[in-house]
Design a protein around this motif. Structure first.
Motif, PDB file in Angstrom:
ATOM      1  N   THR A 139       0.840  -1.202   0.000  1.00  0.00           N
ATOM      2  CA  THR A 139       0.000   0.000   0.000  1.00  0.00           C
ATOM      3  C   THR A 139       0.874   1.250   0.000  1.00  0.00           C
ATOM      4  OG1 THR A 139      -1.528  -1.304   1.286  1.00  0.00           O
ATOM      5  CG2 THR A 139      -1.983   1.036   1.133  1.00  0.00           C
ATOM      6  N   GLU A 140       1.911   1.236   0.820  1.00  0.00           N
ATOM      7  CA  GLU A 140       2.799   2.396   0.848  1.00  0.00           C
ATOM      8  C   GLU A 140       3.478   2.597  -0.502  1.00  0.00           C
ATOM      9  OE1 GLU A 140       5.495   2.291   4.131  1.00  0.00           O
ATOM     10  OE2 GLU A 140       3.919   2.580   5.605  1.00  0.00           O
ATOM     11  N   GLN A 141       3.814   1.484  -1.132  1.00  0.00           N
ATOM     12  CA  GLN A 141       4.484   1.554  -2.435  1.00  0.00           C
ATOM     13  C   GLN A 141       3.549   2.187  -3.473  1.00  0.00           C
ATOM     14  OE1 GLN A 141       7.576   0.254  -2.383  1.00  0.00           O
ATOM     15  NE2 GLN A 141       8.165   0.389  -4.507  1.00  0.00           N
ATOM     16  N   ILE A 142       2.320   1.685  -3.526  1.00  0.00           N
ATOM     17  CA  ILE A 142       1.355   2.152  -4.531  1.00  0.00           C
ATOM     18  C   ILE A 142       1.038   3.632  -4.319  1.00  0.00           C
ATOM     19  CG2 ILE A 142      -1.050   1.944  -5.282  1.00  0.00           C
ATOM     20  CD1 ILE A 142       0.619  -0.318  -6.248  1.00  0.00           C
ATOM     21  N   VAL A 156      11.559  -2.078   2.388  1.00  0.00           N
ATOM     22  CA  VAL A 156      11.664  -2.804   1.126  1.00  0.00           C
ATOM     23  C   VAL A 156      12.810  -2.244   0.279  1.00  0.00           C
ATOM     24  CG1 VAL A 156      10.504  -3.251  -1.060  1.00  0.00           C
ATOM     25  CG2 VAL A 156       9.270  -3.509   1.074  1.00  0.00           C
ATOM     26  N   ASP A 157      12.868  -0.929   0.179  1.00  0.00           N
ATOM     27  CA  ASP A 157      13.942  -0.320  -0.605  1.00  0.00           C
ATOM     28  C   ASP A 157      15.301  -0.664  -0.014  1.00  0.00           C
ATOM     29  OD1 ASP A 157      12.132   0.735  -2.243  1.00  0.00           O
ATOM     30  OD2 ASP A 157      12.659   2.841  -1.945  1.00  0.00           O
ATOM     31  N   ALA A 158      15.375  -0.650   1.306  1.00  0.00           N
ATOM     32  CA  ALA A 158      16.649  -0.935   1.958  1.00  0.00           C
ATOM     33  C   ALA A 158      17.075  -2.374   1.689  1.00  0.00           C
ATOM     34  CB  ALA A 158      16.547  -0.671   3.453  1.00  0.00           C
ATOM     35  N   VAL A 159      16.106  -3.290   1.693  1.00  0.00           N
ATOM     36  CA  VAL A 159      16.451  -4.689   1.431  1.00  0.00           C
ATOM     37  C   VAL A 159      16.966  -4.815  -0.005  1.00  0.00           C
ATOM     38  CG1 VAL A 159      15.531  -7.014   1.137  1.00  0.00           C
ATOM     39  CG2 VAL A 159      14.905  -5.679   3.148  1.00  0.00           C
TER      40      VAL A 159
END
Lengths: 314, 505
Positions: free
Chosen positions: A257-260, A271-274
């Protein structure tokens, strides 16, 4: 009760240590090298070697872990390898965003899920129950990212009612902030309210068939008094736990949801950090999430005790 | 009366709010940039931000020619070993300090010596930098370097206020609060959310920059990025999904502005990297040649690229004067491919194709898999996460991979590190001394025609050896709202805001 809480807190400490060790070793299993991921297109071997040394990536794992623990102990969560921003700054930036989203989503979920669950239990076998079940089923099975994109297309692009995505801090413009968060919170609340509805329904059904409900009815209490005062109070106990755990999950990051919706919260950051193997950020964020979960479980326990006086003397 | 005053006040405030909103340009980007220190940054999107934030010694125009920016003119000495710049003397950094030759020297020295500098390789030919007077910068090189000016037209030529990088832990602080001399100054950054720049009123060319504020917003999902553009939440987006081209063209409120870039997509073969190369069928040149004959680049362009994946046979983009007509795009020829495989003693070839997983890469891989199958290639596909692929590839843990390169203005940047024996990006470990010799020589020849002849010679060998196979040139498809006027896409994919404004209506 104070003793009980203290005991829980003491139990939380080894949990935290275990979790931190787990986080640390798990991410080292990830394929890919942070320095190489950082370098991307451009790879100067001398720079790569220097960075590996600088970030102690060549050290044995326990040495790296101890260095990290020492650093965290000093209140320093490290610096993002990718953007140079200190992790504590990132946490300060992201936490309020995610909390705002989580609180709004939880608010919608409680507002919809619990009453719907009560209705479904009380009106068992009717069309109303069928409708509520259908809602719960679709809420759980419709993927968030799909619902998100559809909502953006209809509400933002066609109707132009709400902004398509992004984030406005409440301090800047409260109205706009709530407006931007409305869609993502609604999308997030579909699953949560579905869970709440299902659990409220089954807890209520169980409570409604209990002896004390029969007694209350026999004493001539009105149906609403029976449902709300007698059955619901008892049914609420597992719901309280569920709400705190679900809230924890919301805080841990409603990743898709945060991504969208382009919301710069915890989930997106993690997620970006991974993907970028930004170890310092992954470790820092996961640690915060773990602390958050442990705290929430503690709160759930305390609330449980408050709701159910019998546990106070356990 | 009071009511009227309040009402009027409200109206004025409202108008002011609209006006300030109208002067903010919002740019939707595919990723969040990495560090904002030009000396250490590595990503394409960070270069887009730098274009508005940090001026360089020289810039390029749409034809890839060098044009003045901080330097007004430059000249090489007759032996091509001394490059002299004349600098502007009306330039201030965002912290108010003055830009001069000493500042430029401090920047170049930092780029050349700082341990973490990613620019060291680009500036390796420099022997010494001097600042004889405030408006003269003299660079002495160890040997003639034809690529230097191109390097200085990118991050290596970006100038930070020397005051900002003095002190102990300068690297990280510069990266989170860059102080340059560009038309816009840094205001704030929220990772994954936005980078806000504000107009620098003391910029020497300030009148040509219309916007008070520029906001860069990373929106990774291509569909969502487009919906944001359509709903008006952003004004420009970079890297439109090819499958959305038709939708943008059909929308009267949007303008599609593509440009063929300097970069490319390629297949790289593991020719000699580690044990996996020994069992790799692609380490046989005939197999690579056969593979090339199965690929229909134009079909990839039409089916996956929506017509903007211009087929590539060589690493030099169409806009480059080094692009050679001698190497036309190979047309598929299955019969010939089969014959080559037979000659190599293989009827069927089993191999694994690795690629960073995303929609375009996986559909390209699937298409190539089907095309190559016609000649007897049995490709298994290994989609992987990009960072994991890079780590694997550098260890030689691949047979053939698919990868992109964002491209450089100078031809050297598109070829040298990929195919020379010790090249930093040469994961296939292809090594041919003749190619090394030619590419090294090409670095030292300033004359364009002579240099092109050398690249043609090197390419003749490479087109036969095929350590890499280029599929298409990286397009930079921009989509902008109609009210944005004066926007020109450049082959380097950068967004230059000089002369860009919103239309009045």
């Amino acid at each position: 009760m104070f003793k009980l809480i203290l005991r829980r807190i003491i139990v939380a400490i080894p949990t935290l240590i275990l979790v931190s060790m787990l986080i640390f070793s798990l991410q080292k299993i990830l394929p890919g090298d942070p320095v190489l991921a950082m370098a991307g297109e451009e790879r100067d071997p001398a720079v790569l070697t220097y960075l590996r040394e600088k970030y102690r990536l060549n050290d044995p794992l326990p040495v790296q872990y101890l260095a990290w623990v020492k650093q965290v102990g000093q209140g320093n969560l490290g610096v993002s390898l990718r953007t140079d921003i200190p992790v504590t700054v990132l946490v300060k930036q992201k936490l309020p965003v995610t909390i705002q989203l989580a609180v709004m989503a939880m608010f919608f979920s409680i507002l919809i899920g619990i009453p719907l669950g009560i209705l479904a239990a009380v009106k068992k076998g009717t069309r109303l129950e069928f409708g509520a079940n259908l809602f719960a089923l679709s809420g759980m099975s419709i993927p968030n990212f799909w619902l998100g994109i559809i909502l953006i297309m209809i509400v933002a692009v066609h109707w132009k009612l709400l902004p398509a995505s992004g984030f406005v801090p409440p301090s800047e413009d409260l109205g706009l902030s709530l407006k931007t968060m409305l869609m993502p919170a609604a999308v997030l609340s579909t699953v949560i309210s579905a869970y709440l509805m299902r659990h409220t329904r089954s807890a209520m059904l169980e409570a409604l068939s209990a002896d004390y409900v029969r007694t209350a009815r026999a004493k001539g209490a009105s149906e609403w008094v029976v449902v709300l005062r007698h059955a619901l109070r008892n049914a609420l106990m597992p719901i309280v736990t569920l709400v705190t755990i679900l809230f924890g999950e919301l805080l841990a990051g409603a990743v898709l949801t945060e991504q969208i919706f382009g919301i710069p919260g915890f989930g997106k950051l993690l997620v970006d950090a991974v993907f970028n193997r930004d170890y310092a950020v992954v470790q820092g964020i996961v640690l915060c999430i773990a602390i958050g979960f442990i705290t929430l479980t503690l709160i759930a326990d305390i609330l449980y005790i408050l709701v159910n006086p019998r546990l106070r003397y356990a | 009366m009071k009511k009227i005053t309040v009402l009027l006040g409200g109206l004025v405030l409202g108008a002011a709010a609209t006006a300030s909103f109208a002067q903010t340009l919002r740019i939707g980007m595919q990723e969040d940039p990495d560090t904002l220190d030009p000396a250490r940054s590595r990503t394409y999107v960070s270069r887009i931000v730098f274009t508005s934030l940090c001026d360089k010694l020289v810039d390029i125009n749409a034809k890839l020619q060098f044009v003045p920016q901080l330097a007004t003119s430059w000249s090489w000495s007759p032996d091509n070993k001394v490059l002299t710049f004349k600098l502007r003397n009306d330039v201030l950094f965002h912290d108010g300090t003055k830009f001069d030759a000493a500042a430029a020297k401090a920047n170049l020295d930092r780029d050349r010596t700082m341990k973490e500098s990613q620019r060291k390789g680009e500036l390796a030919s420099i022997q010494q930098v001097d600042a004889p007077d405030p408006s003269t910068l003299v660079i002495t090189v160890k040997q003639p370097d034809a690529t230097l000016l191109a390097q200085l037209s990118d991050r290596a030529g970006m100038m930070l206020s020397p005051k900002s990088f003095q002190g102990a832990d300068n690297a990280a602080t510069v990266g989170r609060d860059p102080i340059c001399s560009g038309p816009y100054k840094f205001v704030e950054r929220v990772q994954n959310d936005r980078i806000v720049l504000e107009k620098f009123d003391k910029y020497y060319d300030a009148k040509d920059f219309a916007f008070k504020k520029v906001v860069f917003m990373p929106i990774p999902d291509t569909t969502v990025r487009l919906q944001n553009l359509r709903s008006g939440s952003i004004d420009i987006l970079e890297r439109l999904n090819p499958s959305d081209v038709a939708q943008v063209k059909a929308d009267s409120s949007l303008v599609f502005a593509p440009v063929t870039g300097l970069g490319f997509q390629q297949f790289m073969f593991n020719v000699a990297n580690g044990p996996k190369a020994k069992t790799n069928p692609f380490s046989n040149k005939l197999v690579r040649q056969a593979f090339q004959l199965t690929i229909d680049r134009d079909a990839i362009n039409q089916v996956i690229g929506g017509g903007i994946f211009i087929p590539a046979q060589q690493p030099f983009p169409l806009a480059s004067p080094y692009h050679s007509d001698k190497f036309p795009v190979t047309k598929p020829d299955i019969a010939k491919a089969k014959a080559l495989l037979k000659k190599a003693g293989m009827e069927t070839v089993k191999a694994e194709l690795t690629f960073g997983n995303n929609t375009i890469a996986s559909s390209t891989a699937e298409m190539v898999q089907a095309m190559a199958a016609q000649a007897g290639f049995q490709l298994s596909l290994r989609p992987t996460e990009y960072a994991a692929m890079l780590a694997d590839d550098s260890k030689g843990n691949f047979q053939v991979d698919m990868r992109g390169w964002s491209g450089r203005v100078d031809p050297d940047g598109n070829i040298y590190n990929f195919v020379t024996c010790g090249g930093a990006l040469n994961d296939g470990k292809y090594c041919n001394p003749e190619v090394d010799k030619l590419l090294k020589e090409a670095r030292t020849v300033p004359d364009e025609a002579k240099r092109k002849a050398i690249y043609d010679q090197a390419q003749t060998i490479l087109q036969d050896d095929l350590p890499s196979l280029y599929t298409y040139y990286q397009p930079w498809p921009f989509a902008v709202r109609k009210k944005v006027q004066g926007f020109t896409p450049y082959p380097d994919g950068m967004i230059r805001l000089k002369g860009v404004s919103f239309s009045k209506n």
